[in-house]
Design a protein around this motif. Structure first.
Motif, PDB file in Angstrom:
ATOM      1  N   VAL A 150       1.073  -0.996  -0.146  1.00  0.00           N
ATOM      2  CA  VAL A 150       0.145   0.099   0.089  1.00  0.00           C
ATOM      3  C   VAL A 150       0.896   1.227  -0.077  1.00  0.00           C
ATOM      4  N   GLU A 151       0.484   2.291  -0.667  1.00  0.00           N
ATOM      5  CA  GLU A 151       1.214   3.339  -0.779  1.00  0.00           C
ATOM      6  C   GLU A 151       0.369   4.639  -0.334  1.00  0.00           C
ATOM      7  N   VAL A 152       0.915   5.803   0.297  1.00  0.00           N
ATOM      8  CA  VAL A 152      -0.036   6.743   0.536  1.00  0.00           C
ATOM      9  C   VAL A 152       0.649   8.002   0.209  1.00  0.00           C
ATOM     10  N   ALA A 153      -0.071   9.106   0.009  1.00  0.00           N
ATOM     11  CA  ALA A 153       0.622  10.340  -0.274  1.00  0.00           C
ATOM     12  C   ALA A 153      -0.373  11.321   0.410  1.00  0.00           C
ATOM     13  N   GLN A 154       0.306  12.250   1.075  1.00  0.00           N
ATOM     14  CA  GLN A 154      -0.433  13.701   1.694  1.00  0.00           C
ATOM     15  C   GLN A 154      -0.519  14.723   0.873  1.00  0.00           C
ATOM     16  N   PHE A 155      -1.967  14.904   0.830  1.00  0.00           N
ATOM     17  CA  PHE A 155      -2.141  16.251   0.169  1.00  0.00           C
ATOM     18  C   PHE A 155      -2.655  17.339   1.158  1.00  0.00           C
ATOM     19  N   VAL A 156      -3.057  18.491   0.528  1.00  0.00           N
ATOM     20  CA  VAL A 156      -3.644  19.506   1.744  1.00  0.00           C
ATOM     21  C   VAL A 156      -5.079  19.201   2.104  1.00  0.00           C
ATOM     22  N   GLY A 157      -5.231  18.761   3.060  1.00  0.00           N
ATOM     23  CA  GLY A 157      -6.429  18.343   3.766  1.00  0.00           C
ATOM     24  C   GLY A 157      -6.850  16.913   3.537  1.00  0.00           C
ATOM     25  N   GLU A 158      -6.011  16.093   2.751  1.00  0.00           N
ATOM     26  CA  GLU A 158      -6.604  14.860   2.564  1.00  0.00           C
ATOM     27  C   GLU A 158      -5.460  13.743   2.250  1.00  0.00           C
ATOM     28  N   VAL A 159      -5.684  12.548   2.412  1.00  0.00           N
ATOM     29  CA  VAL A 159      -4.732  11.247   2.140  1.00  0.00           C
ATOM     30  C   VAL A 159      -5.092  10.469   1.285  1.00  0.00           C
ATOM     31  N   GLY A 160      -4.263  10.229   0.299  1.00  0.00           N
ATOM     32  CA  GLY A 160      -4.747   9.112  -0.958  1.00  0.00           C
ATOM     33  C   GLY A 160      -3.838   8.050  -0.399  1.00  0.00           C
ATOM     34  N   VAL A 161      -4.531   6.958  -0.981  1.00  0.00           N
ATOM     35  CA  VAL A 161      -4.156   5.375  -0.774  1.00  0.00           C
ATOM     36  C   VAL A 161      -4.274   4.673  -2.029  1.00  0.00           C
ATOM     37  N   ARG A 162      -3.148   4.008  -2.356  1.00  0.00           N
ATOM     38  CA  ARG A 162      -3.134   3.212  -3.619  1.00  0.00           C
ATOM     39  C   ARG A 162      -2.537   1.977  -3.537  1.00  0.00           C
ATOM     40  N   ASP A 163      -2.755   0.810  -4.453  1.00  0.00           N
ATOM     41  CA  ASP A 163      -1.973  -0.321  -4.701  1.00  0.00           C
ATOM     42  C   ASP A 163      -0.977  -0.036  -5.384  1.00  0.00           C
ATOM     43  N   SER A 164       0.387  -0.076  -4.885  1.00  0.00           N
ATOM     44  CA  SER A 164       1.679   0.027  -5.320  1.00  0.00           C
ATOM     45  C   SER A 164       1.972  -0.854  -6.456  1.00  0.00           C
ATOM     46  N   LYS A 165       1.243  -1.765  -6.739  1.00  0.00           N
ATOM     47  CA  LYS A 165       1.485  -2.733  -7.897  1.00  0.00           C
ATOM     48  C   LYS A 165       0.543  -2.318  -8.947  1.00  0.00           C
ATOM     49  N   ASN A 166      -0.239  -1.418  -8.798  1.00  0.00           N
ATOM     50  CA  ASN A 166      -1.176  -0.653  -9.755  1.00  0.00           C
ATOM     51  C   ASN A 166      -1.075   0.627  -9.691  1.00  0.00           C
ATOM     52  N   LEU A 195      -7.888   5.869  -3.360  1.00  0.00           N
ATOM     53  CA  LEU A 195      -8.935   6.237  -2.383  1.00  0.00           C
ATOM     54  C   LEU A 195      -8.511   7.543  -1.586  1.00  0.00           C
ATOM     55  N   ALA A 196      -9.200   8.374  -1.494  1.00  0.00           N
ATOM     56  CA  ALA A 196      -8.919   9.710  -0.748  1.00  0.00           C
ATOM     57  C   ALA A 196      -9.822   9.854   0.370  1.00  0.00           C
ATOM     58  N   PHE A 197      -9.007  10.140   1.483  1.00  0.00           N
ATOM     59  CA  PHE A 197      -9.702  10.387   2.719  1.00  0.00           C
ATOM     60  C   PHE A 197      -9.575  11.514   3.294  1.00  0.00           C
ATOM     61  N   PHE A 200      -7.933   7.024  12.015  1.00  0.00           N
ATOM     62  CA  PHE A 200      -7.857   5.487  11.514  1.00  0.00           C
ATOM     63  C   PHE A 200      -6.531   4.877  11.922  1.00  0.00           C
ATOM     64  N   THR A 201      -5.496   5.623  11.536  1.00  0.00           N
ATOM     65  CA  THR A 201      -4.095   5.043  11.885  1.00  0.00           C
ATOM     66  C   THR A 201      -3.887   4.979  13.428  1.00  0.00           C
ATOM     67  N   SER A 202      -4.301   5.969  13.993  1.00  0.00           N
ATOM     68  CA  SER A 202      -4.118   6.016  15.379  1.00  0.00           C
ATOM     69  C   SER A 202      -4.936   5.036  16.173  1.00  0.00           C
ATOM     70  N   ALA A 203      -6.070   4.548  15.706  1.00  0.00           N
ATOM     71  CA  ALA A 203      -6.846   3.539  16.354  1.00  0.00           C
ATOM     72  C   ALA A 203      -6.123   2.322  15.742  1.00  0.00           C
ATOM     73  N   ALA A 204      -5.548   2.229  14.484  1.00  0.00           N
ATOM     74  CA  ALA A 204      -4.824   0.909  14.160  1.00  0.00           C
ATOM     75  C   ALA A 204      -3.694   0.602  15.053  1.00  0.00           C
ATOM     76  N   CYS A 205      -2.907   1.726  15.448  1.00  0.00           N
ATOM     77  CA  CYS A 205      -1.721   1.461  16.272  1.00  0.00           C
ATOM     78  C   CYS A 205      -2.068   1.043  17.695  1.00  0.00           C
ATOM     79  N   GLU A 206      -3.169   1.574  18.261  1.00  0.00           N
ATOM     80  CA  GLU A 206      -3.857   1.066  19.570  1.00  0.00           C
ATOM     81  C   GLU A 206      -4.219  -0.220  19.393  1.00  0.00           C
ATOM     82  N   GLY A 207      -4.282  -0.972  18.393  1.00  0.00           N
ATOM     83  CA  GLY A 207      -4.893  -2.397  18.448  1.00  0.00           C
ATOM     84  C   GLY A 207      -6.301  -2.424  18.266  1.00  0.00           C
TER      85      GLY A 207
END
Length: 89
Positions: free
Chosen positions: A46-62, A68-70, A78-85
């Motif tokens: 998975v790859e991520v990119a930070q934009f102004v006010g949003e984060v993009g997520v994509r499949d690095s193989k494609n 996906l933009a969040f 989401f990432t904080s909750a994932a780090c906390e289990g």
């Protein structure tokens, strides 16, 4: 400054300040980075990119595939909750 063809690892989008009247437009790019959890074995990545006010997520193989933009605040929660289990089975 290069164009999208010269920067295959960048995600290009029209600036919100460019307007919709077909006038002068500015495109902005963000650098994609591979998740540190993806490993180096060429597996599911998975790859991520930070934009102004949003984060993009994509499949690095494609990299030319869908993105996906969040809202940045949602992705951070989401990432904080994932780090906390919060999603452990």
């Amino acid at each position: 400054m290069g164009n999208a063809a010269e920067a295959p690892l960048a995600y290009w989008r029209k600036s919100s300040y460019s307007g919709s009247d077909g006038g002068e437009c500015v495109e902005v790019a963000a650098q994609w980075r591979k998740s540190s959890y993806s490993g180096s074995q060429g597996g599911d990545c998975v790859e991520v990119a930070q934009f102004v006010g949003e984060v993009g997520v994509r499949d690095s193989k494609n990299p030319g595939g869908p993105v996906l933009a969040f809202p940045a605040t949602v992705f951070e929660a989401f990432t904080s909750a994932a780090c906390e289990g919060a999603f452990d089975a």
